[in-house]
Design a protein around this motif. Structure first.
Motif, mmCIF file in Angstrom:
data_model
loop_
_atom_site.group_PDB
_atom_site.id
_atom_site.type_symbol
_atom_site.label_atom_id
_atom_site.label_comp_id
_atom_site.label_asym_id
_atom_site.label_seq_id
_atom_site.Cartn_x
_atom_site.Cartn_y
_atom_site.Cartn_z
ATOM 1 N N MET A 192 71.691 29.073 82.721
ATOM 2 C CA MET A 192 70.312 28.609 82.498
ATOM 3 C C MET A 192 69.311 29.722 82.816
ATOM 4 O O MET A 192 69.408 30.355 83.863
ATOM 5 C CB MET A 192 70.053 27.411 83.417
ATOM 6 C CG MET A 192 68.807 26.677 83.035
ATOM 7 S SD MET A 192 68.470 25.335 84.159
ATOM 8 C CE MET A 192 66.722 25.182 83.965
ATOM 9 N N PRO A 193 68.367 29.972 81.889
ATOM 10 C CA PRO A 193 67.440 31.088 82.150
ATOM 11 C C PRO A 193 66.523 30.809 83.329
ATOM 12 O O PRO A 193 66.217 29.661 83.631
ATOM 13 C CB PRO A 193 66.648 31.212 80.849
ATOM 14 C CG PRO A 193 66.798 29.931 80.154
ATOM 15 C CD PRO A 193 68.077 29.305 80.603
ATOM 16 N N LEU A 194 66.092 31.908 83.953
ATOM 17 C CA LEU A 194 65.163 31.792 85.081
ATOM 18 C C LEU A 194 63.764 31.484 84.559
ATOM 19 O O LEU A 194 63.024 30.691 85.118
ATOM 20 C CB LEU A 194 65.171 33.133 85.846
ATOM 21 C CG LEU A 194 64.155 33.327 86.942
ATOM 22 C CD1 LEU A 194 64.457 32.402 88.103
ATOM 23 C CD2 LEU A 194 64.160 34.772 87.427
ATOM 24 N N LEU A 195 63.448 32.135 83.426
ATOM 25 C CA LEU A 195 62.119 31.966 82.843
ATOM 26 C C LEU A 195 62.254 31.768 81.338
ATOM 27 O O LEU A 195 63.022 32.472 80.685
ATOM 28 C CB LEU A 195 61.272 33.214 83.126
ATOM 29 C CG LEU A 195 59.894 33.242 82.495
ATOM 30 C CD1 LEU A 195 58.956 32.295 83.219
ATOM 31 C CD2 LEU A 195 59.323 34.645 82.519
ATOM 32 N N ASN A 196 61.537 30.810 80.841
ATOM 33 C CA ASN A 196 61.572 30.550 79.404
ATOM 34 C C ASN A 196 60.145 30.347 78.898
ATOM 35 O O ASN A 196 59.449 29.436 79.340
ATOM 36 C CB ASN A 196 62.414 29.285 79.167
ATOM 37 C CG ASN A 196 62.821 29.156 77.718
ATOM 38 O OD1 ASN A 196 62.433 29.974 76.888
ATOM 39 N ND2 ASN A 196 63.585 28.129 77.411
ATOM 40 N N LEU A 197 59.704 31.219 78.006
ATOM 41 C CA LEU A 197 58.372 31.051 77.408
ATOM 42 C C LEU A 197 58.572 30.644 75.962
ATOM 43 O O LEU A 197 59.345 31.283 75.250
ATOM 44 C CB LEU A 197 57.577 32.364 77.411
ATOM 45 C CG LEU A 197 57.259 33.051 78.726
ATOM 46 C CD1 LEU A 197 56.268 34.176 78.485
ATOM 47 C CD2 LEU A 197 56.670 32.079 79.707
ATOM 48 N N SER A 198 57.906 29.572 75.560
ATOM 49 C CA SER A 198 58.061 29.202 74.152
ATOM 50 C C SER A 198 56.704 29.018 73.486
ATOM 51 O O SER A 198 55.839 28.309 73.990
ATOM 52 C CB SER A 198 58.933 27.953 74.016
ATOM 53 O OG SER A 198 58.329 26.878 74.637
#
Lengths: 229, 642
Positions: free
Chosen positions: B1-7
């Motif tokens: 699971m990513p630490l940071l996700n920007l969408s």
């Protein structure tokens, strides 16, 4: 990866690194492959299925090896009054109160284990910075903060070893010298394994004993069969 | 699971769109560099991730329970406290645990003063506290605090200084130290390298590399990015593109992309041309017309591949006047002082032909002064400087004081050359001054433009010893690369003052390090010098000079010893070779004498064949003797020189 010496390579080529040997066989191999000119220490390394980042999953304690460690332990006891006399009579190498604390603070460090009576803890606490990083700070859990000085000293002199998980959840304990007989080493081995299994934290999940390795000071690690727990 | 996700993050300021559909992911422990031209939205993106700014659209997801720290670029307001208090703040849970342990120790002692056993509960509490303390590396807390403070250039005395007395740069360093001491999962750093000197920068690189948390760092220091990050987020026109690898790897991938786009474009152009030709040449019959119509439809459906935009690059050229003597510049006990304060004293060194010297050191160490002394712009206060035979120095000044602000660009060029207007404009064109730009006044130019103009002016002169003072200041990335290329190809001697390690890497083969009135010379390429520095332990500011001086003295002695040994070895070999040649010459002379004797003997005149053979042997022996004598002379002259 550091370059290994000839003797190490020679010993390593004689074992199968993937095989997990029975404890008796592993100890026999450690003795057989030891080719150094001094009396090596036999060490036991156990990988535990705990997360040492959580305080409630730390495994720490002590066990008296039935046949001792083969080493002469230099013992410093922080006690005063009668307890100091008791410690001296029990065979402590160095006994003292505040003056001994001051001596350690000045950089004197000629002992292997420190024991303190509870009434000395406010003074001994000052040594946390010095003894703590070396894993030698007296601690009730390992039986080194006690009024039962005589018993503590005789246990330690008889071969009481302390075990505690490192950052990665491994425990390293000496179980004797290469000059010990196989039976003696095996009995020490079993004593440590029993103590570790008894010390299993309630919070630990899944397989507890993950890996066991026996080795001599300068020899290759030999894997011992896992104990299902 | 990513630490940071920007969408799909969007952000506009008024009519100007800064971020448009930005999507990116960062894995736990991953370290990424965020790069892009000025004003491309890097700081805005960091602010959005840190929660300081809300996006107009899109979502920021940080893994549950993750702790985030953000170092903004602009100076911060820090609480009025000492540096030690500021640094202890993020570790307060450890310090409070330490206090708790001390209190428990006292309680245990109090409960057991009558030598009765303390409560088991008390001992249990104490054991637990110790276990927790060990878990958070409590015993190392003080050494950790000191190591971070020292690493970022603070001394022990600074720890008790009040933060209100700190300069802007010191405040940023203090804030950075505070962040590094925190137990974080994601660290956002905006230009952390701006206020760090070389040793602090190297320490930070090492520290960040070993840090287990995720990192997004905005930096224009290519060397720093190369050493710290394993991913590059490149921002351009509001979008972010992700590249795996460090900065050099990103440049390589970018070049590959450009080439592939270029190939695709050319391929499509060829296809279009062919189809259009076939449509034009279609015959009048129904079948051909049908085919032509279908080709036209295909052409209309074809999605145009954009021609890859050519990066505007200036073409730096440096004129070379030919080789100088072996010794280019010799400093003998040179010193310089201003108003009685010595900047440096007793500097003695040689700059040899082909040296490519990186002159480094902190601000105010005297680097520019040293260059000016070599260039003859200022006189030293003591000692002598000798320029070697045929040495012609060209000098690029940091302040570009040679440029007259009242002149136009064109006048600046024609003033120092005999170029006519057309040639001068062409010359300026190579440095990206086109059209009406050439009529601008120098005073109207930006820093980067001034640097380009100074380079254009420098290119008009010719020399064989080039002195450059901070040539990359204000230059943008493509310009820097172009200059790097030009300097790499320059066959003469180079002395460069720069703090850009990426620029100096691969360029310098000697390093002159100035500081504390002293000059230390490292006879190794810049990258080796850096590698050596990386392994040096961090020492206190006060001790630093002494320690470094000792190390340098040792290095200098070793280097001297090595040179002497090599020279002795060379001389020994030459002497051996000379002795061998002398022996051979003697033999050959004996042979010639013998042959001449035989040939002059009338008894042998009858045998023509024998005479011919002996004649050719004599010829050979004479030739060989001449060759040997030539070799002997060469060696003798070498020996005389040494």
């Amino acid at each position: 990866m550091p370059k290994r010496g000839k003797k190490y390579e020679e010993a390593r080529n004689k074992i199968n690194r993937e095989t997990k040997y029975e404890a008796t066989e592993a100890i026999r191999l450690v003795k057989e492959l030891s080719n150094r000119s001094f009396d090596e220490t036999v060490e036991l390394a156990v990988r535990l299925g705990v997360n040492p980042k959580h305080a409630d999953q730390q495994v720490r304690g002590s066990v008296v090896l039935p046949h001792g460690t083969g080493k002469t332990i230099r013992l410093a006891v922080f006690a005063k009054g009668d307890k100091a006399k008791e410690a001296e009579e029990a065979g402590a190498d160095y006994v003292g109160a505040d003056e001994l604390v001051a001596k350690v603070q000045e950089g004197w460090f000629d002992f292997d284990v420190a024991v303190a009576t509870p009434d000395m803890m406010s003074s001994v606490g000052k040594l946390g910075k010095i003894l703590g990083p070396r894993g030698m700070m007296p601690n009730p859990k390992s039986g080194t903060v006690t009024f039962e000085i005589e018993k503590a000293i005789s246990d330690i002199k008889a071969g009481k070893v302390e075990y505690r998980t490192d950052k990665a959840g491994n425990v390293h304990v000496p179980i004797g010298k290469i000059s010990f007989s196989e039976d003696k080493l095996l009995e020490n081995y079993n004593a440590v394994m029993d103590a570790l299994i008894r010390a299993r934290p309630v919070a630990a999940k899944g397989q507890y004993i993950k890996n066991i390795t026996v080795s001599s000071t300068m020899g290759p690690g030999i894997k011992a069969a896992e104990v299902k727990s | 699971m990513p630490l940071l996700n920007l969408s799909q993050i969007n952000k506009s300021f008024g009519a100007e769109t800064i971020l448009s559909s930005v999507t990116l992911q960062l894995q736990p422990g991953e370290k990424a560099g965020l790069i892009g031209p000025n004003g491309s939205g890097k700081t805005t993106l960091l602010k959005i991730i840190s929660g300081e700014m809300d996006p107009d659209g899109g979502a920021v997801h940080l893994a549950r329970g993750s702790r985030l720290g953000y170092l903004p670029q602009e100076p911060l307001h820090l609480a009025e406290d000492t540096l030690r208090c500021h640094l202890e703040h993020p570790l307060k849970h450890i310090f409070s645990l330490q206090k708790k342990i001390a209190a428990l120790e006292k309680e245990i002692a109090a409960h057991s003063s009558g030598q009765g056993d303390p409560h088991a509960e008390l001992l249990e509490k104490y054991s637990e506290a110790i276990a927790r303390f060990e878990t958070v590396n409590g015993y190392q807390v003080e050494s950790r605090l000191l190591s971070v403070a020292r690493g970022l250039g603070f001394s022990e005395d600074d720890l008790s200084r009040d933060l209100s007395t700190f300069s802007g740069g010191e405040k940023t360093r203090a804030r950075l130290a505070g962040l590094l001491l925190q137990d974080l999962d994601l660290l956002l750093l905006d230009e952390p390298t701006n206020f760090l000197d070389l040793s602090a920068l190297e320490w930070l690189e090492k520290y960040l590399r070993d840090l287990p948390c995720g990192l997004i760092v905005v930096s224009h220091d290519r060397f720093f990015l190369d050493r710290v990050v394993g991913r590059i987020f490149a921002m351009e026109k509001g979008a972010v593109k992700s590249y795996s690898g460090n900065y050099s790897e990103y440049r390589r991938q970018l070049e590959m992309e450009r080439l592939s786009r270029d190939r695709e474009y050319k391929k499509q152009q060829l296809l279009k041309e062919r189809e259009e030709r076939l449509v034009r040449e279609a015959k009048g019959d129904e079948r051909s017309k049908r085919q032509a119509r279908s080709r036209e439809k295909r052409l209309a459906r074809m999605e145009d591949v954009d021609r890859p935009a050519e990066e505007k690059r200036f073409r730096a050229g440096l004129n070379y006047s030919g080789r100088s003597g072996r010794l280019v510049v010799v400093f003998e006990e040179v010193g310089k002082s201003y108003n009685g304060d010595p900047l440096f004293e007793n500097l003695s060194f040689e700059i040899r032909w082909g040296d490519r010297i990186a002159l480094i050191g902190p601000n105010g160490a005297g680097k520019s002064t040293l260059l000016k002394i070599i260039a003859g712009e200022i006189k030293p206060s003591q000692g002598h400087i000798r320029l070697g035979s045929s040495t012609r120095v060209t000098y690029f000044s940091q302040e570009q004081e040679h440029l007259n602000p009242r002149l136009t660009l064109l006048e600046t060029i024609t003033e120092v050359s005999e170029l006519d207007i057309k040639a001068a404009r062409n010359h300026l064109g190579r440095y990206l001054f086109r059209g009406d730009d050439v009529f601008k006044q120098v005073s109207d130019l930006s820093g980067g433009e001034k640097s380009r103009l100074a380079l254009a002016r420098l290119a008009l002169g010719s020399g064989n010893c080039l002195l450059m003072d901070e040539p990359t200041s204000h230059l943008d990335l493509p310009a820097m690369e172009e200059l790097e290329k030009a300097l790499t190809d320059y066959p003469g001697t180079l002395v460069i003052v720069s703090h850009d390690r990426y620029f100096l890497r691969g360029l310098a083969n000697r390093v002159f390090s100035m500081g504390g009135g002293d000059l230390r010379i490292f006879e190794s390429p810049f990258e080796e010098y850096l590698a050596g520095k990386e392994n040096e332990p961090v020492v206190e500011k006060g001790q630093e000079n002494q320690e470094e001086a000792k190390r340098e003295e040792k290095r200098r002695r070793q280097e001297e010893h090595r040179r002497t040994r090599e020279e002795q070895k060379r001389v020994r070999r030459l002497k051996e070779e000379q002795a061998r040649l002398e022996k051979e010459i003697e033999e050959r002379e004996g042979e010639i004498e013998h042959l001449e004797k035989v040939l002059s003997d009338p008894a042998g005149y009858g045998d023509h064949r024998q005479l011919a053979r002996l004649g050719s042997e004599l010829e050979e022996a004479k030739k060989s003797l001449a060759g040997l004598l030539e070799q002997w002379e060469g060696i003798s002259s070498h020996l005389e020189e040494s």
